[in-house]
Design an enzyme around this catalytic site. Structure first.
Site, PDB file in Angstrom:
ATOM      1  N   LYS A   2       7.463  -1.061   6.921  1.00  0.00           N
ATOM      2  CA  LYS A   2       7.471   0.225   6.209  1.00  0.00           C
ATOM      3  C   LYS A   2       8.782   0.378   5.458  1.00  0.00           C
ATOM      4  O   LYS A   2       9.848   0.089   5.989  1.00  0.00           O
ATOM      5  CB  LYS A   2       7.214   1.400   7.154  1.00  0.00           C
ATOM      6  CG  LYS A   2       8.119   1.469   8.335  1.00  0.00           C
ATOM      7  CD  LYS A   2       7.727   2.629   9.255  1.00  0.00           C
ATOM      8  CE  LYS A   2       8.564   2.598  10.499  1.00  0.00           C
ATOM      9  NZ  LYS A   2       8.154   3.478  11.548  1.00  0.00           N
ATOM     10  N   PHE A  62      -7.308   2.839   5.310  1.00  0.00           N
ATOM     11  CA  PHE A  62      -6.489   1.648   5.085  1.00  0.00           C
ATOM     12  C   PHE A  62      -6.877   0.456   5.955  1.00  0.00           C
ATOM     13  O   PHE A  62      -6.351  -0.626   5.779  1.00  0.00           O
ATOM     14  CB  PHE A  62      -4.984   1.952   5.178  1.00  0.00           C
ATOM     15  CG  PHE A  62      -4.505   2.485   6.509  1.00  0.00           C
ATOM     16  CD1 PHE A  62      -4.279   1.626   7.576  1.00  0.00           C
ATOM     17  CD2 PHE A  62      -4.280   3.841   6.681  1.00  0.00           C
ATOM     18  CE1 PHE A  62      -3.821   2.119   8.785  1.00  0.00           C
ATOM     19  CE2 PHE A  62      -3.815   4.334   7.883  1.00  0.00           C
ATOM     20  CZ  PHE A  62      -3.594   3.474   8.949  1.00  0.00           C
ATOM     21  N   LYS A  65       2.402   4.460   1.374  1.00  0.00           N
ATOM     22  CA  LYS A  65       2.544   4.999   2.726  1.00  0.00           C
ATOM     23  C   LYS A  65       2.375   6.507   2.621  1.00  0.00           C
ATOM     24  O   LYS A  65       3.278   7.212   2.181  1.00  0.00           O
ATOM     25  CB  LYS A  65       3.906   4.651   3.325  1.00  0.00           C
ATOM     26  CG  LYS A  65       4.061   5.138   4.749  1.00  0.00           C
ATOM     27  CD  LYS A  65       5.406   4.719   5.330  1.00  0.00           C
ATOM     28  CE  LYS A  65       5.486   4.967   6.824  1.00  0.00           C
ATOM     29  NZ  LYS A  65       5.227   6.335   7.220  1.00  0.00           N
ATOM     30  N   ARG A  86      -2.323   9.963  11.180  1.00  0.00           N
ATOM     31  CA  ARG A  86      -3.126   8.750  11.325  1.00  0.00           C
ATOM     32  C   ARG A  86      -4.358   9.080  12.153  1.00  0.00           C
ATOM     33  O   ARG A  86      -4.259   9.782  13.157  1.00  0.00           O
ATOM     34  CB  ARG A  86      -2.301   7.697  12.040  1.00  0.00           C
ATOM     35  CG  ARG A  86      -2.987   6.336  12.135  1.00  0.00           C
ATOM     36  CD  ARG A  86      -2.011   5.352  12.746  1.00  0.00           C
ATOM     37  NE  ARG A  86      -2.513   3.995  12.702  1.00  0.00           N
ATOM     38  CZ  ARG A  86      -1.742   2.926  12.801  1.00  0.00           C
ATOM     39  NH1 ARG A  86      -0.444   3.054  12.936  1.00  0.00           N
ATOM     40  NH2 ARG A  86      -2.251   1.710  12.773  1.00  0.00           N
ATOM     41  N   GLU A  96      -5.479   7.719   6.923  1.00  0.00           N
ATOM     42  CA  GLU A  96      -4.450   8.746   7.003  1.00  0.00           C
ATOM     43  C   GLU A  96      -5.061  10.036   6.444  1.00  0.00           C
ATOM     44  O   GLU A  96      -5.597  10.029   5.336  1.00  0.00           O
ATOM     45  CB  GLU A  96      -3.236   8.289   6.175  1.00  0.00           C
ATOM     46  CG  GLU A  96      -2.008   9.114   6.346  1.00  0.00           C
ATOM     47  CD  GLU A  96      -1.145   8.736   7.572  1.00  0.00           C
ATOM     48  OE1 GLU A  96      -1.521   7.834   8.353  1.00  0.00           O
ATOM     49  OE2 GLU A  96      -0.107   9.382   7.750  1.00  0.00           O
ATOM     50  N   ARG A 144      -3.020   9.049  16.543  1.00  0.00           N
ATOM     51  CA  ARG A 144      -2.190   7.867  16.770  1.00  0.00           C
ATOM     52  C   ARG A 144      -1.870   7.712  18.259  1.00  0.00           C
ATOM     53  O   ARG A 144      -1.730   6.615  18.769  1.00  0.00           O
ATOM     54  CB  ARG A 144      -0.903   8.042  15.972  1.00  0.00           C
ATOM     55  CG  ARG A 144       0.081   6.966  16.206  1.00  0.00           C
ATOM     56  CD  ARG A 144       1.408   7.294  15.584  1.00  0.00           C
ATOM     57  NE  ARG A 144       2.431   6.824  16.478  1.00  0.00           N
ATOM     58  CZ  ARG A 144       3.541   6.214  16.105  1.00  0.00           C
ATOM     59  NH1 ARG A 144       3.775   6.020  14.854  1.00  0.00           N
ATOM     60  NH2 ARG A 144       4.404   5.818  16.979  1.00  0.00           N
ATOM     61  N   ARG A 203       3.947  -3.780  17.647  1.00  0.00           N
ATOM     62  CA  ARG A 203       4.815  -3.495  16.514  1.00  0.00           C
ATOM     63  C   ARG A 203       5.395  -4.833  16.078  1.00  0.00           C
ATOM     64  O   ARG A 203       5.810  -5.625  16.918  1.00  0.00           O
ATOM     65  CB  ARG A 203       5.944  -2.556  16.936  1.00  0.00           C
ATOM     66  CG  ARG A 203       6.835  -2.127  15.788  1.00  0.00           C
ATOM     67  CD  ARG A 203       8.000  -1.287  16.258  1.00  0.00           C
ATOM     68  NE  ARG A 203       7.596   0.002  16.823  1.00  0.00           N
ATOM     69  CZ  ARG A 203       7.239   1.058  16.094  1.00  0.00           C
ATOM     70  NH1 ARG A 203       7.217   0.973  14.779  1.00  0.00           N
ATOM     71  NH2 ARG A 203       6.894   2.179  16.668  1.00  0.00           N
ATOM     72  N   GLU A 249       0.852  -1.195   0.000  1.00  0.00           N
ATOM     73  CA  GLU A 249       0.000   0.000   0.000  1.00  0.00           C
ATOM     74  C   GLU A 249       0.879   1.233   0.000  1.00  0.00           C
ATOM     75  O   GLU A 249       1.988   1.214   0.543  1.00  0.00           O
ATOM     76  CB  GLU A 249      -0.861   0.047   1.270  1.00  0.00           C
ATOM     77  CG  GLU A 249      -1.956  -0.987   1.315  1.00  0.00           C
ATOM     78  CD  GLU A 249      -2.712  -0.997   2.640  1.00  0.00           C
ATOM     79  OE1 GLU A 249      -3.635  -1.801   2.766  1.00  0.00           O
ATOM     80  OE2 GLU A 249      -2.367  -0.215   3.541  1.00  0.00           O
TER      81      GLU A 249
HETATM   82  P1  AMP Z   1       5.983   5.823  11.120  1.00  0.00           P
HETATM   83  O1  AMP Z   1       5.195   6.972  11.702  1.00  0.00           O
HETATM   84  O2  AMP Z   1       7.158   6.266  10.294  1.00  0.00           O
HETATM   85  O3  AMP Z   1       6.313   4.792  12.173  1.00  0.00           O
HETATM   86  O4  AMP Z   1       5.045   5.066  10.068  1.00  0.00           O
HETATM   87  C1  AMP Z   1       3.815   4.463  10.387  1.00  0.00           C
HETATM   88  C2  AMP Z   1       2.687   5.392  10.019  1.00  0.00           C
HETATM   89  O5  AMP Z   1       2.464   5.411   8.619  1.00  0.00           O
HETATM   90  C3  AMP Z   1       1.342   4.983  10.562  1.00  0.00           C
HETATM   91  O6  AMP Z   1       1.189   5.338  11.898  1.00  0.00           O
HETATM   92  C4  AMP Z   1       0.388   5.728   9.644  1.00  0.00           C
HETATM   93  O7  AMP Z   1       0.154   7.021  10.159  1.00  0.00           O
HETATM   94  C5  AMP Z   1       1.157   5.911   8.362  1.00  0.00           C
HETATM   95  N1  AMP Z   1       0.580   5.240   7.168  1.00  0.00           N
HETATM   96  C6  AMP Z   1       0.547   5.792   5.947  1.00  0.00           C
HETATM   97  N2  AMP Z   1       0.020   4.961   5.048  1.00  0.00           N
HETATM   98  C7  AMP Z   1      -0.312   3.822   5.705  1.00  0.00           C
HETATM   99  C8  AMP Z   1      -0.890   2.586   5.323  1.00  0.00           C
HETATM  100  N3  AMP Z   1      -1.210   2.325   4.049  1.00  0.00           N
HETATM  101  N4  AMP Z   1      -1.071   1.644   6.290  1.00  0.00           N
HETATM  102  C9  AMP Z   1      -0.719   1.878   7.557  1.00  0.00           C
HETATM  103  N5  AMP Z   1      -0.169   3.034   7.991  1.00  0.00           N
HETATM  104  C10 AMP Z   1       0.044   4.005   7.078  1.00  0.00           C
END
Ligand code: AMP
Length: 596
Positions: free
Chosen positions: A423, A342, A252, A257, A302, A272, A417, A250
């Site tokens: 990611k 999502f 990102k 969030r 998102e 979040r 997690r 998907e």
């Molecule tokens: P990070 O904040 O770098 O840890 O990345 C995770 C965050 O990516 C999640 O908390 C979401 O806010 C965001 N996100 C964006 N696109 C998606 C997706 N397709 N699925 C899940 N999370 C996503």
């Protein structure tokens, strides 16, 4: 229940850092507590009075507490301030000052947990004109009847500085032992906590109805579910190693969030960090219902700002205009958004957490009617590195950060997690391979164009074992005039008279802050430092880690709590990788130039 019982136990907890001892004290405390008030005690232990998502905040300023102590003790404010400056802990100051007083007077009546809790609750709810005076009266009336030890903890809870070192996990262990006799039952308790984010509610059920009721615990609307989080991977190759033969990719998206709870016309939004953010997005409340083809549901999406003319995604910072208290209407029309779904966690009495990821996506596709406001996150089933690479390319071209890769058969693991979600970000914006999320702990006054602002900030990481904030670097680049202004506005509300005792730093900042704000930082290298305290002694005795050429990326990570900031362990991992990269470079040269 007498508050002295709790205070004595808190005192014991403050003196130990050993998890087993803490658990034992907690078990004893929980067993002594009448069932009815178990949730209250569980909240107080964490220094809160309601689960965080309800937003019931005490938010008492130090000044107000000082006034209340002065009133109860019948001593001038100056005296309290002096004692506080010497000791650095206002709870202790209250205790010291009241010790002198109780030698000469008798306390009127014993205070109870119920009374303390109710008073704190009333204080939290007070607002508007005259509320400060009333809060002060409530506090001093509690202090009048409190013993010195009780006063210490009342003040600490009020200021939000109660640090007993009890992680949620320890509370859950203690609940399992105290009410089910078996520590292993923690797992069921944790499941219930993960789907409700309310340890008080869960504790009452364990204490009164036992573990069988906990096993039946269900999602309830408007109690947020703790979000599932992703592991980070560095390359397409790593993705293939960790995912099954075919998996979900998907986009990102780089926004905020949101967990959307819907019941008929009622919509509530959680961030979040599970704070209620409904007020900032009146447009979602107004428009989202029409695009969701169910009566009730819990969804994840998102929120991304867009250019309405071109449909392009805009940088995530644009969402910050929504955080203004005033002129929200203007922000809503000037900074339009899209909501990109999502996941679905619940709908029309059906719990989806245990459904497979691909199944949940199918349901989501049936529920969400896409329009130019509500969208589904672009998704594709992929099998190999090439397909991942192509889709990543598309995602970057569409203005996204990278990809999320998901195991299609995995359930939604609330609060966890793990490698069921990965990611993958495209470009490493710095030589470190990743950015760091660091906490602002202090500042140095600016010169020249930055006069009157904070010119350089002192930053720290988070140490989860010690629950403190060791310094890692100073940062003075990457700021625009606008961001300097904005940071000044935010940080000037966080200034403290003294350095917070949880800050670990030898630096002498011009000004210290309550560690609350997280910034995204990139840097060219991690070095060893005799001054900074992050990862102290990990590589070399008396050395910590520091960042070379750190730079602010422009992202204030409002959505991150300080406990979510980068840790010494993470810096250590980046340091190791960096050495590996050097090692690989060296190996390359050796081969190329045939050096032995
Ligand atoms: P990070 O904040 O770098 O840890 O990345 C995770 C965050 O990516 C999640 O908390 C979401 O806010 C965001 N996100 C964006 N696109 C998606 C997706 N397709 N699925 C899940 N999370 C996503």
């Amino acid at each position: 229940m007498e508050f002295s019982i709790i205070s004595e136990m808190f005192e014991m907890m403050e003196k130990t850092t050993k998890r087993i001892e803490l658990t034992n004290i907690l078990v004893e405390l929980l067993k002594k507590t009448p069932k009815k008030i178990i949730p209250n005690v569980v909240y107080l232990l964490q220094g809160i009075i309601r689960p965080n998502f309800e937003g019931v905040e005490l938010g008492i300023a130090e000044k107000l507490a000082i006034r209340a102590i002065s009133k109860s003790a019948g001593l001038p404010i100056k005296k309290i301030e002096d004692d506080y400056r010497d000791g650095g802990d206002l709870g202790l100051t209250a205790s010291n000052i009241l010790k002198i007083k109780t030698q000469t007077t008798f306390t009127a009546e014993k205070i109870t947990v119920e009374r303390v809790y109710e008073t704190l609750f009333k204080i939290a709810k007070l607002e508007g004109k005259g509320s400060q005076d009333l809060k002060m009266k409530y506090i001093s009336s509690l202090l009048n009847d409190a013993t010195p030890l009780e006063a210490k903890f009342v003040i600490k809870i009020l200021l939000g500085t109660l640090r007993l070192g009890i992680a949620e996990n320890t509370v859950m262990d203690a609940l399992a032992i105290a009410f089910t006799g078996k520590k292993e039952n923690r797992v069921q308790i944790e499941n219930a906590y993960n789907v409700s984010s309310d340890l008080g509610k869960v504790s009452l059920i364990v204490a009164t109805d036992g573990i069988d009721e906990i096993k039946k615990f269900k999602i309830s609307l408007f109690s947020p579910i703790r979000p599932m989080l992703a592991d980070r991977v560095q390359s397409e190759k790593d993705v293939i190693k960790k995912m099954p033969e075919q998996f979900v990719a998907e986009y990102k998206l780089d926004g905020e969030r949101v967990q959307i709870h819907k019941q008929s016309d009622k919509i509530v939004l959680f961030s979040r960090r599970l704070e209620n953010i409904t007020q900032y997005y009146p447009d979602i409340v107004e428009r989202i219902g029409k695009t969701l083809n169910v009566n009730e549901g819990v969804f994840e999406a998102e929120i991304v700002p867009i250019n309405e003319n071109t449909g392009e995604f805009l940088p995530f910072q644009e969402l910050m205009h929504r955080r203004r208290k005033y002129k929200l209407d203007k922000a809503v029309s000037q900074y339009p958004i899209t909501v990109n779904f999502f996941d679905v966690l619940y709908y029309d009495k059906k719990d989806c957490l245990n459904l497979e990821c691909s199944e949940r996506r199918k349901i989501l596709e049936q529920i969400v009617h896409e329009d130019n406001f509500s969208k589904l996150v672009p998704m594709l089933f992929v099998k190999n590195e090439n397909e991942v690479e192509d889709f990543l390319e598309n995602s970057i071209n569409a203005g996204c950060e990278g990809l999320m890769l998901k195991d299609p058969s995995a359930p939604y693991r609330a609060g966890m997690r793990g490698s069921n979600w990965l990611k993958l970000k495209r470009e490493y914006r710095n030589e470190l391979g990743d950015s760091l999320d660091l906490i602002v702990i202090g500042a140095y006054f600016g010169r020249g164009r930055r006069t009157g602002l904070y010119g350089t900030l002192l930053l720290a990481t988070y140490n989860p074992e010690k629950d403190n904030f060791p310094s890692i670097c100073k940062v003075g680049t990457g700021f625009t005039d606008e961001s300097l202004d904005q940071l000044y506005q935010i940080l000037s509300n966080k200034v403290t008279l003294k350095k917070n005792p949880r800050i670990v730093s030898e630096m002498e900042a011009d000004i210290w802050f309550e560690p609350e704000l997280v910034l995204e930082i990139v840097a060219s290298e991690i070095t060893l430092s005799p001054i900074h305290k992050t990862g102290l002694d990990l590589i070399r005795k008396s050395s910590g880690f520091a960042l070379r050429f750190p730079k602010f990326t422009g992202k204030i990570r409002y959505e991150k709590a300080v406990e979510d900031a980068s840790t010494g362990e993470e810096v250590f991992a980046l340091y190791k990788r960096q050495s590996k990269i050097n090692h690989e470079k060296w190996a390359f040269f050796r081969e190329k130039y045939d050096i032995n």
